[in-house]
Design a protein around this motif. Structure first.
Motif, short mmCIF file in Angstrom:
data_model
loop_
_atom_site.label_atom_id
_atom_site.label_comp_id
_atom_site.label_asym_id
_atom_site.label_seq_id
_atom_site.Cartn_x
_atom_site.Cartn_y
_atom_site.Cartn_z
N GLY A 32 1.73 2.04 -30.62
CA GLY A 32 2.28 2.09 -32.48
C GLY A 32 2.55 0.43 -31.71
N VAL A 33 3.66 0.16 -32.66
CA VAL A 33 4.03 -1.76 -32.45
C VAL A 33 3.96 -2.36 -30.75
N VAL A 34 4.48 -0.91 -30.04
CA VAL A 34 4.96 -1.73 -28.76
C VAL A 34 3.44 -2.66 -27.82
N LYS A 35 3.62 -3.02 -27.17
CA LYS A 35 2.79 -3.61 -26.19
C LYS A 35 3.49 -3.31 -24.93
N ILE A 36 3.37 -2.63 -23.40
CA ILE A 36 4.38 -3.44 -21.85
C ILE A 36 3.19 -4.20 -21.19
N GLU A 37 3.53 -4.34 -20.99
CA GLU A 37 3.13 -4.98 -19.29
C GLU A 37 3.43 -5.06 -18.65
N TRP A 38 3.65 -3.90 -17.10
CA TRP A 38 4.23 -3.32 -15.81
C TRP A 38 4.33 -4.59 -15.22
N GLN A 39 4.48 -5.48 -14.32
CA GLN A 39 4.15 -6.64 -14.05
C GLN A 39 4.62 -5.97 -12.50
N SER A 40 4.10 -5.40 -11.49
CA SER A 40 4.19 -5.51 -9.87
C SER A 40 4.21 -3.88 -9.90
N PRO A 41 4.09 -3.16 -10.45
CA PRO A 41 5.15 -1.52 -10.54
C PRO A 41 5.79 -1.39 -8.64
N LYS A 42 5.02 -1.92 -8.05
CA LYS A 42 5.09 -1.60 -6.20
C LYS A 42 6.05 -2.18 -6.04
N ASP A 43 7.09 -3.28 -6.24
CA ASP A 43 7.93 -3.95 -6.52
C ASP A 43 8.93 -3.03 -7.11
N PHE A 44 9.08 -2.50 -7.80
CA PHE A 44 10.35 -2.12 -8.36
C PHE A 44 11.12 -0.98 -7.52
N ARG A 45 12.29 -1.63 -8.39
CA ARG A 45 13.23 -1.32 -7.28
C ARG A 45 13.55 0.42 -7.43
N ASP A 46 13.13 1.53 -7.54
CA ASP A 46 12.83 2.63 -8.07
C ASP A 46 12.43 3.22 -9.09
N ILE A 47 11.39 3.57 -8.39
CA ILE A 47 10.62 4.89 -9.47
C ILE A 47 9.23 5.59 -9.05
N LYS A 48 10.19 6.41 -7.51
CA LYS A 48 9.36 7.40 -6.81
C LYS A 48 9.94 8.45 -7.07
N THR A 49 8.49 9.55 -6.81
CA THR A 49 8.64 11.08 -7.45
C THR A 49 8.93 11.81 -5.90
N SER A 50 9.16 12.58 -6.62
CA SER A 50 9.40 13.37 -5.66
C SER A 50 8.08 14.62 -5.42
N THR A 51 7.57 15.27 -6.63
CA THR A 51 6.91 15.97 -6.75
C THR A 51 5.17 16.37 -7.29
N GLU A 52 4.67 14.73 -7.33
CA GLU A 52 3.91 14.22 -7.25
C GLU A 52 3.24 13.15 -6.48
N ARG A 53 1.44 12.63 -6.52
CA ARG A 53 1.42 12.34 -6.75
C ARG A 53 1.94 10.50 -7.73
N GLN A 54 2.36 9.30 -6.39
CA GLN A 54 2.94 8.60 -7.12
C GLN A 54 2.23 7.94 -8.81
N SER A 55 1.10 7.14 -8.20
CA SER A 55 -0.20 6.92 -9.10
C SER A 55 -0.09 7.79 -10.45
N ARG A 56 0.42 9.36 -10.17
CA ARG A 56 0.07 10.21 -11.59
C ARG A 56 1.36 9.55 -12.14
N PHE A 57 2.41 10.28 -11.05
CA PHE A 57 3.61 9.79 -11.75
C PHE A 57 3.97 8.49 -13.01
N GLU A 58 3.86 6.91 -12.05
CA GLU A 58 3.70 5.86 -12.47
C GLU A 58 3.21 5.77 -14.27
N THR A 59 1.60 6.91 -14.02
CA THR A 59 1.53 6.44 -15.43
C THR A 59 2.02 7.68 -16.63
N ARG A 60 2.00 8.56 -16.18
CA ARG A 60 3.35 9.69 -17.25
C ARG A 60 4.27 8.69 -17.31
#
Length: 174
Positions: A32-60
């Motif tokens: 819609g009216v929102v556009k977000i750039e996620w800059q260097s997600p590998k450096d984010f403090r905590d976006i870890k997943t426990s149950t799925e592949r990290q790349s799929r989790f980040e996309t979701r």
């Protein structure tokens, strides 16, 4: 003979598996009216997943947050305005804890001690004109105590963090 086939299969399967888990360095999501750039997600403090592949989790995660932020942005922004964000850090509510063999993966423990946090810059545009811009570092220390947040939506605490920011910081300035 079986070893040859096994080696041959690994030559074809390994690159596919590695490519599937490869993550864009700065993914961009739009809704819609929102556009977000996620800059260097590998450096984010905590976006870890426990149950799925990290790349799929980040996309979701990024797609869900973008869609949820858009729902509030469409209410907060005036017609013709758009919101552009560059997220430089994200810390999901809770903390990942190892289970030491009790389950196949780690477990996210959500307590008031681990609030959701985000650091980002943003612009609100009207056509090509920037009408509002800023840098934000937001935290929701009371994320567990607000009764309207008791639901089971994915990333509910992070969505509320961004929605509250839109309602309290952006909407009044427009």
């Amino acid at each position: 003979m079986n070893i040859k086939y096994l080696l041959l299969a690994s030559v074809f399967v390994a690159p596919v598996a590695m490519a599937e888990d490869a993550v864009e360095p700065n993914p961009i999501t739009e809704a819609g009216v929102v556009k977000i750039e996620w800059q260097s997600p590998k450096d984010f403090r905590d976006i870890k997943t426990s149950t799925e592949r990290q790349s799929r989790f980040e996309t979701r995660l990024f797609d869900t947050l973008t869609k949820n932020i858009n729902k509030q942005a469409e209410k907060s922004l005036k017609p013709g305005q758009t919101l552009h964000m560059q997220v430089t850090n994200l810390d999901l509510a809770g903390d990942m804890r190892p289970t030491f063999g009790a389950t196949p993966g780690d477990l996210r423990i959500v307590k008031d001690l681990y609030p959701p946090r985000a650091t980002f810059s943003y612009t609100v545009n009207e056509g090509d004109k920037v009408i509002l811009a800023g840098d934000e570092k937001i935290t929701d220390m009371s994320f567990m105590y607000n009764s309207h947040r008791l639901n089971d939506r994915p990333f509910q605490y992070e969505t509320t963090l961004f929605n509250d920011w839109l309602k309290k910081s952006v909407e009044p300035k427009l």
